[in-house]
Design a protein around this motif. Structure first.
Motif, PDB file in Angstrom:
ATOM      1  N   ILE A  33      52.930  49.240  35.188  1.00 16.81           N
ATOM      2  CA  ILE A  33      54.358  48.905  35.326  1.00 16.81           C
ATOM      3  C   ILE A  33      54.527  47.654  36.173  1.00 16.81           C
ATOM      4  O   ILE A  33      55.368  46.789  35.859  1.00 16.81           O
ATOM      5  CB  ILE A  33      55.127  50.101  35.929  1.00 16.81           C
ATOM      6  CG1 ILE A  33      55.171  51.253  34.913  1.00 16.81           C
ATOM      7  CG2 ILE A  33      56.544  49.699  36.327  1.00 16.81           C
ATOM      8  CD1 ILE A  33      55.737  52.549  35.462  1.00 16.81           C
ATOM      9  N   ASP A  34      53.732  47.531  37.223  1.00  8.83           N
ATOM     10  CA  ASP A  34      53.793  46.305  38.041  1.00  8.83           C
ATOM     11  C   ASP A  34      53.400  45.082  37.213  1.00  8.83           C
ATOM     12  O   ASP A  34      54.056  44.032  37.298  1.00  8.83           O
ATOM     13  CB  ASP A  34      52.861  46.436  39.256  1.00  8.83           C
ATOM     14  CG  ASP A  34      53.378  47.447  40.275  1.00  8.83           C
ATOM     15  OD1 ASP A  34      54.586  47.747  40.246  1.00  8.83           O
ATOM     16  OD2 ASP A  34      52.566  47.939  41.079  1.00  8.83           O
ATOM     17  N   LEU A  35      52.332  45.216  36.402  1.00 11.38           N
ATOM     18  CA  LEU A  35      51.899  44.096  35.566  1.00 11.38           C
ATOM     19  C   LEU A  35      52.951  43.744  34.517  1.00 11.38           C
ATOM     20  O   LEU A  35      53.107  42.573  34.152  1.00 11.38           O
ATOM     21  CB  LEU A  35      50.583  44.455  34.863  1.00 11.38           C
ATOM     22  CG  LEU A  35      49.313  44.517  35.721  1.00 11.38           C
ATOM     23  CD1 LEU A  35      48.158  45.097  34.921  1.00 11.38           C
ATOM     24  CD2 LEU A  35      48.947  43.115  36.222  1.00 11.38           C
ATOM     25  N   ALA A  36      53.677  44.750  34.040  1.00  8.97           N
ATOM     26  CA  ALA A  36      54.651  44.540  32.967  1.00  8.97           C
ATOM     27  C   ALA A  36      56.015  44.094  33.473  1.00  8.97           C
ATOM     28  O   ALA A  36      56.933  43.882  32.671  1.00  8.97           O
ATOM     29  CB  ALA A  36      54.801  45.834  32.159  1.00  8.97           C
ATOM     30  N   GLU A  37      56.172  43.926  34.748  1.00 12.10           N
ATOM     31  CA  GLU A  37      57.482  43.592  35.318  1.00 12.10           C
ATOM     32  C   GLU A  37      58.115  42.350  34.687  1.00 12.10           C
ATOM     33  O   GLU A  37      59.324  42.348  34.397  1.00 12.10           O
ATOM     34  CB  GLU A  37      57.345  43.412  36.831  1.00 12.10           C
ATOM     35  CG  GLU A  37      58.675  43.372  37.573  1.00 12.10           C
ATOM     36  CD  GLU A  37      59.383  44.723  37.568  1.00 12.10           C
ATOM     37  OE1 GLU A  37      60.586  44.759  37.867  1.00 12.10           O
ATOM     38  OE2 GLU A  37      58.732  45.738  37.262  1.00 12.10           O
ATOM     39  N   GLU A  93      59.612  38.250  29.230  1.00 12.57           N
ATOM     40  CA  GLU A  93      58.424  37.412  29.018  1.00 12.57           C
ATOM     41  C   GLU A  93      57.293  38.256  28.434  1.00 12.57           C
ATOM     42  O   GLU A  93      57.216  39.460  28.660  1.00 12.57           O
ATOM     43  CB  GLU A  93      57.979  36.788  30.341  1.00 12.57           C
ATOM     44  CG  GLU A  93      59.047  35.936  31.016  1.00 12.57           C
ATOM     45  CD  GLU A  93      58.616  35.480  32.406  1.00 12.57           C
ATOM     46  OE1 GLU A  93      57.444  35.737  32.775  1.00 12.57           O
ATOM     47  OE2 GLU A  93      59.440  34.886  33.111  1.00 12.57           O
ATOM     48  N   ARG A  94      56.386  37.609  27.706  1.00  9.10           N
ATOM     49  CA  ARG A  94      55.225  38.315  27.170  1.00  9.10           C
ATOM     50  C   ARG A  94      54.181  38.487  28.273  1.00  9.10           C
ATOM     51  O   ARG A  94      53.946  37.584  29.071  1.00  9.10           O
ATOM     52  CB  ARG A  94      54.624  37.565  25.985  1.00  9.10           C
ATOM     53  CG  ARG A  94      55.513  37.630  24.745  1.00  9.10           C
ATOM     54  CD  ARG A  94      54.822  37.038  23.534  1.00  9.10           C
ATOM     55  NE  ARG A  94      55.651  37.160  22.343  1.00  9.10           N
ATOM     56  CZ  ARG A  94      55.627  38.188  21.520  1.00  9.10           C
ATOM     57  NH1 ARG A  94      54.810  39.205  21.759  1.00  9.10           N
ATOM     58  NH2 ARG A  94      56.417  38.229  20.464  1.00  9.10           N
ATOM     59  N   LEU A 114      54.668  53.991  31.583  1.00  7.29           N
ATOM     60  CA  LEU A 114      55.198  52.671  31.242  1.00  7.29           C
ATOM     61  C   LEU A 114      56.151  52.771  30.051  1.00  7.29           C
ATOM     62  O   LEU A 114      57.227  52.155  30.049  1.00  7.29           O
ATOM     63  CB  LEU A 114      54.041  51.724  30.923  1.00  7.29           C
ATOM     64  CG  LEU A 114      54.403  50.339  30.377  1.00  7.29           C
ATOM     65  CD1 LEU A 114      55.321  49.588  31.335  1.00  7.29           C
ATOM     66  CD2 LEU A 114      53.138  49.520  30.093  1.00  7.29           C
ATOM     67  N   SER A 115      55.793  53.569  29.060  1.00  9.17           N
ATOM     68  CA  SER A 115      56.664  53.743  27.892  1.00  9.17           C
ATOM     69  C   SER A 115      57.983  54.390  28.285  1.00  9.17           C
ATOM     70  O   SER A 115      59.055  54.016  27.785  1.00  9.17           O
ATOM     71  CB  SER A 115      55.953  54.594  26.834  1.00  9.17           C
ATOM     72  OG  SER A 115      54.818  53.926  26.330  1.00  9.17           O
ATOM     73  N   ASP A 138      57.797  43.318  19.394  1.00 13.52           N
ATOM     74  CA  ASP A 138      56.377  43.643  19.220  1.00 13.52           C
ATOM     75  C   ASP A 138      55.488  42.775  20.109  1.00 13.52           C
ATOM     76  O   ASP A 138      55.719  41.568  20.262  1.00 13.52           O
ATOM     77  CB  ASP A 138      55.962  43.448  17.759  1.00 13.52           C
ATOM     78  CG  ASP A 138      56.554  44.523  16.859  1.00 13.52           C
ATOM     79  OD1 ASP A 138      56.955  45.574  17.388  1.00 13.52           O
ATOM     80  OD2 ASP A 138      56.606  44.304  15.635  1.00 13.52           O
ATOM     81  N   ASP A 139      54.482  43.412  20.677  1.00 14.27           N
ATOM     82  CA  ASP A 139      53.467  42.750  21.511  1.00 14.27           C
ATOM     83  C   ASP A 139      54.042  42.118  22.772  1.00 14.27           C
ATOM     84  O   ASP A 139      53.444  41.198  23.341  1.00 14.27           O
ATOM     85  CB  ASP A 139      52.708  41.685  20.706  1.00 14.27           C
ATOM     86  CG  ASP A 139      51.908  42.293  19.566  1.00 14.27           C
ATOM     87  OD1 ASP A 139      51.336  43.373  19.756  1.00 14.27           O
ATOM     88  OD2 ASP A 139      51.866  41.680  18.477  1.00 14.27           O
ATOM     89  N   SER A 140      55.192  42.586  23.227  1.00 14.33           N
ATOM     90  CA  SER A 140      55.723  42.081  24.497  1.00 14.33           C
ATOM     91  C   SER A 140      54.765  42.384  25.638  1.00 14.33           C
ATOM     92  O   SER A 140      54.591  41.581  26.560  1.00 14.33           O
ATOM     93  CB  SER A 140      57.087  42.715  24.795  1.00 14.33           C
ATOM     94  OG  SER A 140      58.060  42.278  23.883  1.00 14.33           O
ATOM     95  N   ILE A 141      54.150  43.552  25.579  1.00 11.39           N
ATOM     96  CA  ILE A 141      53.166  43.949  26.598  1.00 11.39           C
ATOM     97  C   ILE A 141      51.881  44.313  25.867  1.00 11.39           C
ATOM     98  O   ILE A 141      51.824  45.320  25.154  1.00 11.39           O
ATOM     99  CB  ILE A 141      53.673  45.153  27.419  1.00 11.39           C
ATOM    100  CG1 ILE A 141      55.024  44.838  28.052  1.00 11.39           C
ATOM    101  CG2 ILE A 141      52.654  45.540  28.489  1.00 11.39           C
ATOM    102  CD1 ILE A 141      55.705  46.050  28.670  1.00 11.39           C
ATOM    103  N   SER A 142      50.854  43.491  25.999  1.00  7.68           N
ATOM    104  CA  SER A 142      49.571  43.716  25.330  1.00  7.68           C
ATOM    105  C   SER A 142      48.507  43.997  26.387  1.00  7.68           C
ATOM    106  O   SER A 142      48.223  43.138  27.231  1.00  7.68           O
ATOM    107  CB  SER A 142      49.166  42.498  24.492  1.00  7.68           C
ATOM    108  OG  SER A 142      50.106  42.263  23.459  1.00  7.68           O
TER     109      SER A 142
END
Length: 588
Positions: free
Chosen positions: A322-326, A333-334, A352-353, A367-371
């Motif tokens: 979650i921190d990485l996906a902020e 942003e991707r 996270l989901s 799609d692929d916002s968070i890879s």
């Protein structure tokens, strides 16, 4: 205000999406219900209208079959995993488990408490609706008093009562019922039939026919107009119940509910009955209050819940994710990252989901916002409830329940670089993958265990082999198997499509053909769809098996078998005709 505070997670997982789970204050795992214990259900196709089909991610007019068991619960450890999964998706929710009052329920309740449930519901045999089978209503289960007393006593005996709440239900009507339940150990009380009657139900016992004369249990607009119930009716009823509870508490000398819970010693068996059979009853076992077998703290003597369960969420890998996906969650942003993973990391992606669904709903992110690329061996429930916008790529292997409840995300699992084994002959994921998936896609470069895509209702998956019972109870979605299958393929399958590469020509002997038809890919649309999915599988996983099939496509396509449910085939064929009739009616 129409949101239900309590959301159920039943065996069929109909409509159990990530958005559904995060919008709840309590998530109840319904092992069974008092009026229909341990039985599956079937909703006939003629009752599956547009609204029900949309809610359950199904096809209008196609029957829906609910399996008797939860296919991800075959032990207390499995139950603990599901509780952990749900708690990850919605950390704010209470997790409850609904059990049926029966002999031995106390032992099960102890296991449920050890599995870290916050609440246990003991459901008696006297409740239920007119839609339940009459044989079950009359002959199955036992009264809630017996089940509740056994659960309370067994939890006390094992020193576990202080860490779980007890609830009971089954024809509660009066304040006296509430007081007796509290004295036997319950902290919460379920009312259903009585409030329905307050709202106008006349107990016609025809809920399953869609002809309720007072508009309670029907989708018929004309009959629903007859409903005369108002919220004030229920409020008034519960005021009377509460007042009776207060009167009885005063008579017994209790000032608070907590003082009363578990005080079975103040109950007495009535001896004034003149019936000869009644005089033979001995209810002393119900009123027994045991001492814990071993005492390590004062909590072991607790007769009601005094401390919360420790769900172990503090160590979840998803806090880091979650921190990485902020940047994606806040600014759109991707985000991409490469991380190691171990088999102690369970339900990776679920928390996270849940955060994505809480902020953006079922639509999720682009799609692929968070890879996230992960390397190693993933623990159970990898990618559970993954939502759109989240892509999880694993170079390694995964345990059971991969993609459970997949809700729009993408999961890719492939062998690690340098692996010496043949993926199409090696198990790469465990059992019960994609159970209850509603949408999204998954690509597995290897063989899956048993019960692959059970109750899939919308996800697309490509795999290179499956164990027994694959596509069981499936109602939607598409599954491609580039290899051998186990026995009992497609049992209870009433919707969706499966394509199986039958190189050995014996797939028909391993397929359960009770509800499905097998044929070769005569239609061009099926060939195009299949080829596109295999191309995506080759692109995402670098599968040698997929590349070989594509390189010899003209020969390979003749070896594929299409598995399609008969009822589903009739429904999709009749859909254009129905649309044409409606269009003609509008212009006529």
């Amino acid at each position: 205000e129409r949101n239900s505070a309590i959301k159920q997670v039943a065996s069929a997982r109909f409509g159990v999406t990530t958005e559904y789970l995060v919008n709840a204050t309590e998530l109840q795992i319904k092992i069974a219900q008092g009026a229909k214990p341990g039985e599956g259900g079937q909703l006939p196709g003629h009752k599956v209208d547009e609204i029900i089909a949309r809610t359950r991610y199904a096809t209008p007019g196609v029957s829906l079959i609910s399996p008797p068991p939860h296919h991800d619960i075959y032990s207390i450890e499995d139950l603990a995993q599901l509780i952990y999964d749900l708690k990850n998706v919605n950390p704010r929710a209470t997790i409850s488990v609904k059990l049926v009052a029966e002999a031995g329920v106390g032992t099960v309740a102890v296991g449920v408490a050890k599995a870290h449930a916050d609440l246990i519901t003991i459901s008696g045999d006297s409740g239920g609706t007119g839609a339940s089978p009459l044989s079950s209503i009359k002959h199955a289960g036992i009264p809630w008093e017996l089940g509740l007393a056994e659960a309370q006593q067994t939890l006390l005996l094992n020193g576990l009562r202080g860490r779980v709440r007890l609830q009971t239900d089954g024809q509660f009507k009066t304040g006296r019922d509430v007081v007796i339940a509290a004295l036997l150990g319950a902290e919460e009380f379920g009312f259903a039939t009585a409030p329905l009657i307050v709202e106008g139900c006349v107990m016609m016992r025809k809920c399953h026919l869609n002809t309720c004369p007072v508009g309670v249990a029907t989708q018929d607009p004309e009959l629903r107009e007859k409903f005369a119930g108002r919220p004030e009716h229920i409020v008034n009823y519960f005021f009377f119940v509460a007042e009776e509870v207060r009167e009885l508490m005063a008579q017994l000398g209790f000032r608070t509910m907590d003082e009363m819970i578990g005080r079975a010693d103040v109950l007495r068996q009535t001896t004034s009955h003149h019936d000869s059979k009644t005089r033979l009853l001995d209810l002393s076992a119900l009123l027994h209050i045991p001492e814990p077998a071993s005492v390590t703290s004062s909590d072991d003597h607790a007769r009601h819940m005094i401390r919360a369960q420790n769900h172990g969420l503090a160590d979840a890998m998803d806090h880091r994710l979650i921190d990485l996906a902020e940047p994606a969650l806040v600014h759109g942003e991707r985000v991409a990252a490469i991380l190691p993973i171990r088999n102690v990391n369970r339900a990776v992606g679920a928390m996270l989901s849940g955060e994505i669904a809480r902020r953006f709903g079922h639509a999720g992110l682009p799609d692929d916002s968070i890879s996230l690329r992960l390397t190693g061996s993933a623990g159970q429930s990898f990618g559970a409830f993954a939502v759109r916008g989240l892509t999880l790529e694993l170079h390694g292997e995964a345990n059971d329940y991969v993609g459970k409840g997949l809700s729009g995300g993408r999961i890719i699992i492939r062998p690690p670089k340098g692996a010496k084994f043949l993926p199409n002959e090696t198990v790469i994921i465990g059992n019960t993958a994609l159970y209850g998936a509603t949408c999204g896609e998954a690509f597995f470069c290897g063989v899956a265990g048993e019960r692959f895509a059970v109750r899939n209702s919308g996800a697309t998956a490509v795999v290179e082999g499956v164990g027994d019972h694959a596509c069981e109870y499936m109602t939607g979605g598409t599954v491609v198997v580039l290899g051998r299958t186990g026995r009992n393929f497609a049992a209870g399958m009433s919707g969706g499509l499966a394509f199986v590469l039958d190189a050995s020509g014996d797939f028909a002997t391993r397929c359960n053909r009770a509800l499905v038809e097998l044929d070769h890919l005569a239609e061009k649309a099926d060939q195009i769809l299949l080829k596109q999915l295999i191309e995506r599988h080759a692109r995402f996983t670098s599968s040698a098996r997929a590349r070989h099939v594509l390189a010899h496509w003209d020969d390979a396509v003749r070896e594929f078998v299409r598995v399609i449910p008969s009822e589903y085939l009739r429904a999709i064929r009749s859909a254009p005709e129905e649309s044409t009739r409606q269009e003609s009616g509008r212009h006529g």
